[in-house]
Design an enzyme around this catalytic site. Sequence first.
Site, PDB file in Angstrom:
ATOM      1  N   HIS A 271      14.065  -5.482  -0.378  1.00  0.00           N
ATOM      2  CA  HIS A 271      15.120  -4.717   0.460  1.00  0.00           C
ATOM      3  C   HIS A 271      14.517  -4.654   1.966  1.00  0.00           C
ATOM      4  O   HIS A 271      13.418  -4.894   2.386  1.00  0.00           O
ATOM      5  CB  HIS A 271      15.259  -3.337   0.174  1.00  0.00           C
ATOM      6  CG  HIS A 271      14.135  -2.298   0.105  1.00  0.00           C
ATOM      7  ND1 HIS A 271      13.092  -2.246  -0.523  1.00  0.00           N
ATOM      8  CD2 HIS A 271      14.369  -1.084   0.787  1.00  0.00           C
ATOM      9  CE1 HIS A 271      12.198  -1.137  -0.200  1.00  0.00           C
ATOM     10  NE2 HIS A 271      12.933  -0.539   0.659  1.00  0.00           N
TER      11      HIS A 271
ATOM     12  N   HIS B 296      11.368   3.930  -5.043  1.00  0.00           N
ATOM     13  CA  HIS B 296      11.427   5.214  -4.737  1.00  0.00           C
ATOM     14  C   HIS B 296      12.622   5.751  -3.642  1.00  0.00           C
ATOM     15  O   HIS B 296      12.356   6.376  -2.911  1.00  0.00           O
ATOM     16  CB  HIS B 296       9.986   5.643  -4.134  1.00  0.00           C
ATOM     17  CG  HIS B 296       9.692   5.014  -3.124  1.00  0.00           C
ATOM     18  ND1 HIS B 296       8.272   4.524  -2.964  1.00  0.00           N
ATOM     19  CD2 HIS B 296      10.232   4.419  -1.909  1.00  0.00           C
ATOM     20  CE1 HIS B 296       8.261   3.916  -1.598  1.00  0.00           C
ATOM     21  NE2 HIS B 296       9.486   3.831  -1.082  1.00  0.00           N
TER      22      HIS B 296
ATOM     23  N   GLU C  61       6.856  -3.162   0.164  1.00  0.00           N
ATOM     24  CA  GLU C  61       6.089  -1.921  -0.554  1.00  0.00           C
ATOM     25  C   GLU C  61       5.769  -2.396  -1.876  1.00  0.00           C
ATOM     26  O   GLU C  61       4.901  -1.987  -2.657  1.00  0.00           O
ATOM     27  CB  GLU C  61       7.203  -0.936  -0.723  1.00  0.00           C
ATOM     28  CG  GLU C  61       7.720  -0.238   0.498  1.00  0.00           C
ATOM     29  CD  GLU C  61       8.853   0.639   0.319  1.00  0.00           C
ATOM     30  OE1 GLU C  61       8.865   1.586   1.322  1.00  0.00           O
ATOM     31  OE2 GLU C  61       9.536   0.423  -0.390  1.00  0.00           O
TER      32      GLU C  61
ATOM     33  N   HIS D  20       6.632   7.603   4.716  1.00  0.00           N
ATOM     34  CA  HIS D  20       7.751   7.137   5.527  1.00  0.00           C
ATOM     35  C   HIS D  20       7.933   8.072   6.839  1.00  0.00           C
ATOM     36  O   HIS D  20       8.989   8.167   7.298  1.00  0.00           O
ATOM     37  CB  HIS D  20       9.116   7.082   4.830  1.00  0.00           C
ATOM     38  CG  HIS D  20       9.213   6.108   3.583  1.00  0.00           C
ATOM     39  ND1 HIS D  20       8.354   6.537   2.398  1.00  0.00           N
ATOM     40  CD2 HIS D  20       9.802   5.205   3.359  1.00  0.00           C
ATOM     41  CE1 HIS D  20       8.596   5.570   1.387  1.00  0.00           C
ATOM     42  NE2 HIS D  20       9.234   4.683   2.052  1.00  0.00           N
TER      43      HIS D  20
END
Lengths: 117, 284
Positions: B194, B12, B241, B59
């Site tokens: 990441h 996302h 995530e 976030h």
Amino acid sequence: MAETKKRVSIPGTTLFDGEAARKGYALNQMCYSFNSADNRAAFVQDEAAYCRKFGLNAEQRAAVEARNVLALIAAGGNVYYLAKFAGILGLDVQDLGAQQTGMTKEAFKAKLIEAGR
Amino acid sequence: MAKIVGSILTSHVPAIGRAIAGGLQGDPYWKPLFDGYPPVQKWLQEVKPDVVVILYNDHGLNFFLDKMPTFAVGAAPSYQNADEGWGIPTLPAFPGDQDLSWHLIEELVEKEFDVTTCQEMLVDHAYTLPMKLLWPNAGDSWPVRTVPVCINTVQHPLPSAKRCFKLGQAVGEAIRSWDSDARVLVLGTGGLSHQLDGERAGFINKEFDLAFMDSLVKDPAWATQYSVDELIEKTGTQGIELLMWVAARAALGTDAGSARLLHSNYHIPISNTAAGLMLFDSQD
């Protein structure tokens, strides 16, 4: 005795835990405020006053002034909130990555592409 | 009772929003990502889900550090997107399904997941961009209702993969026990490997990502052997995530036979991220 949690030390990585959350609260609160375009404009108009309003400590204020990501993290900043500050400065996550790793942006992007090979 | 039609797992990355806004889907940088989605879009046209339960992480749009729930379930009539600080155009509001929201809340608390309930909730790119990738032509009105299930990945301690697996399992059981003829899709968003912060920024681990994706086919509980710290070591600070993938896959069932892989895609890099996509249909 309570079981000790299995922790892993990861080089070049700061986990945003309770200690960082306590330390960085004011800084992160200011960055969270940047969700609003009006607040972003207010920061740009008078950065020092805006930082004072949120009660940043000297370390946080210096890190903001220096636009130094590693210093912002050391001052308790969380990357999700810091990303909103980076947006004001017109920096994307490759800019942030390049700055933190001491690479040029081109070299940092090349490193990302290399990871896919 | 309601039926779960399948589960979709996708990355996302915020930059996808800029690419969509700029019409860059065919650009050489973006094409390997966007080309992954048409088979999923076609499948959605065929199975026509009515509701999507979306497992995602906020976030810093809806939740700040003043109140940080580990698990939160939306119970709003609709969910608005809003500026996350970068001024990217927002997407239209998502209709909710309050009946399913409250059924989920009842069932999850009954199973000892003491969730936070939210009758007002803003949803960020982790919610909106996957929906736009699945229904690119939705325009001003989405063809499905949605229910958010938000997992904290901002502030440690984070829930373990083992706990998220059980949460997903409980979400799946709750949907199947919902007195409705609705067809429900479970969507898990985030990852894959990441890291945005620290001297290790730019960390990507293709070997682990591919092993993880394979595990969701063959042994969905595989990732639960690792602690959160171990997963971060292997996938990066934001690679964690993958918790949403673990949960969304577990909603279909806990063994390999509970779901069938119909499609997958994996591409490095999108922004600083290894972007993944998997589509499973339910075999129950």
